[in-house]
Write an enzyme that holds these catalytic residues in place. Structure first.
Site, PDB file in Angstrom:
ATOM      1  N   HIS A 146       5.201   2.939  19.344  1.00 43.26           N
ATOM      2  CA  HIS A 146       4.276   3.318  18.358  1.00 43.26           C
ATOM      3  C   HIS A 146       4.221   4.652  18.049  1.00 43.26           C
ATOM      4  O   HIS A 146       3.205   5.384  18.039  1.00 43.26           O
ATOM      5  CB  HIS A 146       2.782   3.016  19.044  1.00 43.26           C
ATOM      6  N   GLY A 184       0.683  -1.065   0.065  1.00 45.68           N
ATOM      7  CA  GLY A 184       0.002   0.019   0.168  1.00 45.68           C
ATOM      8  C   GLY A 184       0.829   1.311   0.001  1.00 45.68           C
ATOM      9  O   GLY A 184       2.109   1.098  -0.446  1.00 45.68           O
ATOM     10  N   ARG A 241       0.630  -3.037  12.487  1.00 41.74           N
ATOM     11  CA  ARG A 241      -0.073  -3.591  13.440  1.00 41.74           C
ATOM     12  C   ARG A 241       0.294  -4.529  14.518  1.00 41.74           C
ATOM     13  O   ARG A 241       0.865  -5.514  13.799  1.00 41.74           O
ATOM     14  CB  ARG A 241      -1.555  -3.615  13.239  1.00 41.74           C
ATOM     15  N   ILE A 253       5.950  -2.377  11.358  1.00 43.35           N
ATOM     16  CA  ILE A 253       5.281  -0.871  11.510  1.00 43.35           C
ATOM     17  C   ILE A 253       3.924  -0.883  11.264  1.00 43.35           C
ATOM     18  O   ILE A 253       3.426   0.396  11.023  1.00 43.35           O
ATOM     19  CB  ILE A 253       6.133   0.083  11.014  1.00 43.35           C
ATOM     20  N   ARG A 313      -4.095  -7.260  -2.479  1.00 43.55           N
ATOM     21  CA  ARG A 313      -5.058  -6.286  -3.442  1.00 43.55           C
ATOM     22  C   ARG A 313      -4.155  -5.904  -4.644  1.00 43.55           C
ATOM     23  O   ARG A 313      -4.633  -5.908  -5.815  1.00 43.55           O
ATOM     24  CB  ARG A 313      -5.832  -5.202  -3.027  1.00 43.55           C
ATOM     25  N   ASP A 339       7.888  -1.298  16.068  1.00 41.60           N
ATOM     26  CA  ASP A 339       7.265   0.014  16.710  1.00 41.60           C
ATOM     27  C   ASP A 339       5.865  -0.370  17.064  1.00 41.60           C
ATOM     28  O   ASP A 339       5.243   0.582  17.886  1.00 41.60           O
ATOM     29  CB  ASP A 339       6.842   1.136  15.292  1.00 41.60           C
TER      30      ASP A 339
END
Length: 318
Positions: free
Chosen positions: A279, A148, A231, A229, A171, A255
């Site tokens: 995070h 993405g 989820r 990085i 996708r 992260d």
């Protein structure tokens, strides 16, 4: 005819400013700011659109657009009730790409030059001009798990270094700058043994939860590095610890974590070749401005009857 947009609690100072800006920009838009659950539940019964997280017990028969306040809302946001409702959901994806990709590059470059080892020596006041393991990035293969906006930005940043960058994605199919090849998500297990770096930026969905477990780590090169990085729920931390201790991969940069905050006694804190950040990969300038631009553009489109920006598949959560 007036269109009603409800700002759902909690409403921070930035969202209050946005409400004033939206009122000043769109004459036909009524913006209702709700500071508690009761007022939100009442306002939603007459709302055409909303920004934020729907409270438990919501009923919104007129609701046609819901703007999520982040790129990947937490577990529970896409409830069965929301999935069944005809409302269109949009999110904030895309506004963090440069900041997150820079964070990824910080992890990658730290690993290729052995900085975790040098950092440990610095903390222990040891001056050791030893030859620590390094990686020749120009001859490395980088696997992006997720092609993405973040993954593609990472590929662009890696291009001058000469790395061979490939991706797997559910996708996306077309490569782009710095990205040589995109394969289907089902090809992940074939690609893992080939990669020197595995960089994960996929969202948390029913399909990605726990996707990196002990079996997947065992497929990686023992000289490879793992970076997440996306989820935290996509990676089983106990399995990552076991793989690092077993020498099944060279190191990890994280992260996001399956458990946040990470307990002070968690073994990850003390493992060598592990870099942890709390995070913060999205941090950077202009984020509130960028968030407002998404909300304002979608208000414009919503009022004009145009297709909304950054629409989410409510069943797949992204």
């Amino acid at each position: 005819m007036t269109t009603t947009l409800v700002m759902l609690p909690p409403v921070n100072a930035a969202a209050r400013r946005w409400a004033e800006q939206l009122r000043a920009t769109f004459d036909e838009l009524s913006v209702v700011v709700c500071d508690d659950t009761d007022s939100a539940l009442d306002a939603l019964r007459h709302a055409d659109a909303a920004y934020g997280t729907l409270p438990a017990g919501w009923d919104a028969p007129r609701l046609r657009w819901l703007q999520a306040p982040m790129a990947a809302p937490p577990l529970g946001y896409f409830s069965p009730e929301l999935a069944a409702h005809p409302v269109t959901v949009t999110n904030m994806r895309g506004i963090y790409n440069d900041h997150i990709a820079t964070h990824v590059m910080a992890f990658v470059l730290a690993f290729v030059r052995g900085l975790p080892r040098h950092g440990a020596n610095q903390q222990a006041h040891r001056y050791r001009p030893e030859r620590v393991p390094v990686v020749h990035l120009a001859r490395s293969r980088v696997l992006l798990v997720g092609a993405g906006g973040v993954g593609r930005q990472v590929a662009r940043y890696l291009e001058p270094f000469g790395a061979d960058v490939v991706a797997v994605d559910a996708r996306e199919t077309e490569p782009g700058p710095g990205l040589r090849l995109i394969r289907p998500a089902e090809a992940l297990d074939e690609e893992l043994p080939l990669a020197d770096f595995v960089l994960v930026s996929v969202p948390h969905t029913p399909q990605t939860e726990g996707m990196f477990d002990r079996a997947r780590f065992a497929r990686m090169k023992p000289t490879a590095y793992f970076v997440n990085i996306g989820r935290g729920m996509t990676v089983r931390l106990d399995d990552l610890v076991a793989a690092l201790r077993a020498g099944e991969l060279a190191g990890a940069g994280l992260d996001v974590l399956e458990q946040e905050p990470l307990p002070a006694d968690h073994p990850l804190w003390d493992l060598p070749e592990v870099l942890l950040t709390p995070h913060v990969a999205i941090d950077g300038p202009y984020l509130d401005d960028r968030r407002y631009e998404v909300v304002a553009e979608n208000c414009r489109r919503f009022l004009a009857g145009e297709p909304l920006f950054q629409v989410v598949d409510k069943l797949r959560w992204f």
